[in-house]
Design a protein around this motif. Structure first.
Motif, mmCIF file in Angstrom:
data_model
loop_
_atom_site.group_PDB
_atom_site.id
_atom_site.type_symbol
_atom_site.label_atom_id
_atom_site.label_comp_id
_atom_site.label_asym_id
_atom_site.label_seq_id
_atom_site.Cartn_x
_atom_site.Cartn_y
_atom_site.Cartn_z
ATOM 1 N N PRO A 1 -2.990 0.692 -3.944
ATOM 2 C CA PRO A 1 -2.374 -0.635 -3.839
ATOM 3 C C PRO A 1 -1.369 -0.796 -4.980
ATOM 4 O O PRO A 1 -1.714 -0.601 -6.146
ATOM 5 C CB PRO A 1 -3.555 -1.599 -3.982
ATOM 6 N N ASN B 1 0.576 -1.016 5.130
ATOM 7 C CA ASN B 1 1.939 -1.319 4.712
ATOM 8 C C ASN B 1 2.822 -1.410 5.959
ATOM 9 O O ASN B 1 2.929 -0.455 6.717
ATOM 10 C CB ASN B 1 2.449 -0.225 3.772
ATOM 11 N N ARG C 1 0.380 5.144 0.649
ATOM 12 C CA ARG C 1 -0.519 6.184 1.148
ATOM 13 C C ARG C 1 0.119 7.527 0.835
ATOM 14 O O ARG C 1 1.254 7.779 1.202
ATOM 15 C CB ARG C 1 -0.756 6.032 2.643
ATOM 16 N N ASN D 1 -2.051 2.773 8.094
ATOM 17 C CA ASN D 1 -1.584 2.286 6.809
ATOM 18 C C ASN D 1 -1.257 0.792 6.944
ATOM 19 O O ASN D 1 -0.476 0.407 7.807
ATOM 20 C CB ASN D 1 -0.339 3.080 6.384
ATOM 21 N N ASP E 1 -4.938 6.156 -0.807
ATOM 22 C CA ASP E 1 -4.271 4.860 -0.784
ATOM 23 C C ASP E 1 -4.223 4.301 -2.196
ATOM 24 O O ASP E 1 -5.216 4.347 -2.927
ATOM 25 C CB ASP E 1 -5.021 3.869 0.112
ATOM 26 N N ASN F 1 0.825 -1.204 0.000
ATOM 27 C CA ASN F 1 0.000 0.000 0.000
ATOM 28 C C ASN F 1 0.862 1.258 0.000
ATOM 29 O O ASN F 1 1.790 1.393 0.785
ATOM 30 C CB ASN F 1 -0.910 0.013 1.230
#
Length: 153
Positions: free
Chosen positions: A140, A107, A81, A105, A138, A79
């Motif tokens: 991906p 990640n 952000r 987050n 966000d 991810n």
């Protein structure tokens, strides 16, 4: 400037360049923050090759203090952000979701440490920083892929 006088101070050189990079992008508060401290004297500009936490490499240009083009290369995937003070250009080639401040987050490179309440040794009230009016997105990402935003048609 750049500590070009004797005795040579390498930490001054590294400190100066890292300080400039931190004005353009930061990645220590759970997101990649774009142009967090842009000086008024730099309304237009560009930077390439900034390394962010999570294996993201950032290239960006800005006009009138707003991000105009943005290219992020994801080396590790996961991810991404993004935080900015102005809306980013729209994209259609990949998925972008609105994030909320209260969601951490996902990640793992962006996990934030729990910070204890600091001790105050003064009765002065310090100004509070608010990121409430910032945009939080966000994305991906997949390892090895580039993600691009552009205000140019």
């Amino acid at each position: 400037m750049f500590d070009a006088h004797p005795p040579f101070q390498i930490d001054g050189n590294f400190g100066f360049t890292s300080g400039m990079a931190e004005m353009l992008a930061q990645s220590h508060d759970g997101a990649v923050h774009l142009l967090p401290a842009l000086p008024q004297e730099w309304p237009n500009g560009a930077v390439t090759g900034l390394m962010m936490r999570g294996g993201f490499v950032l290239d960006m240009s800005w006009q009138n203090g707003q991000v105009c083009t943005l290219k992020i290369h994801s080396r590790l995937g996961g991810n991404l952000r993004l935080r900015s003070h102005s809306p980013l250009p729209k994209v259609t080639a990949f998925t972008v979701h609105k994030a909320t401040d209260n969601n951490e987050n996902p990640n793992p490179f962006y996990q934030q440490a729990q910070i204890k309440t600091p001790l105050k040794h003064t009765s002065k009230t310090l100004p509070q920083l608010s990121l409430a009016n910032s945009y939080l997105l966000d994305v991906p990402t997949v390892a090895g892929r580039d993600y691009q935003w552009s205000c140019k048609e």
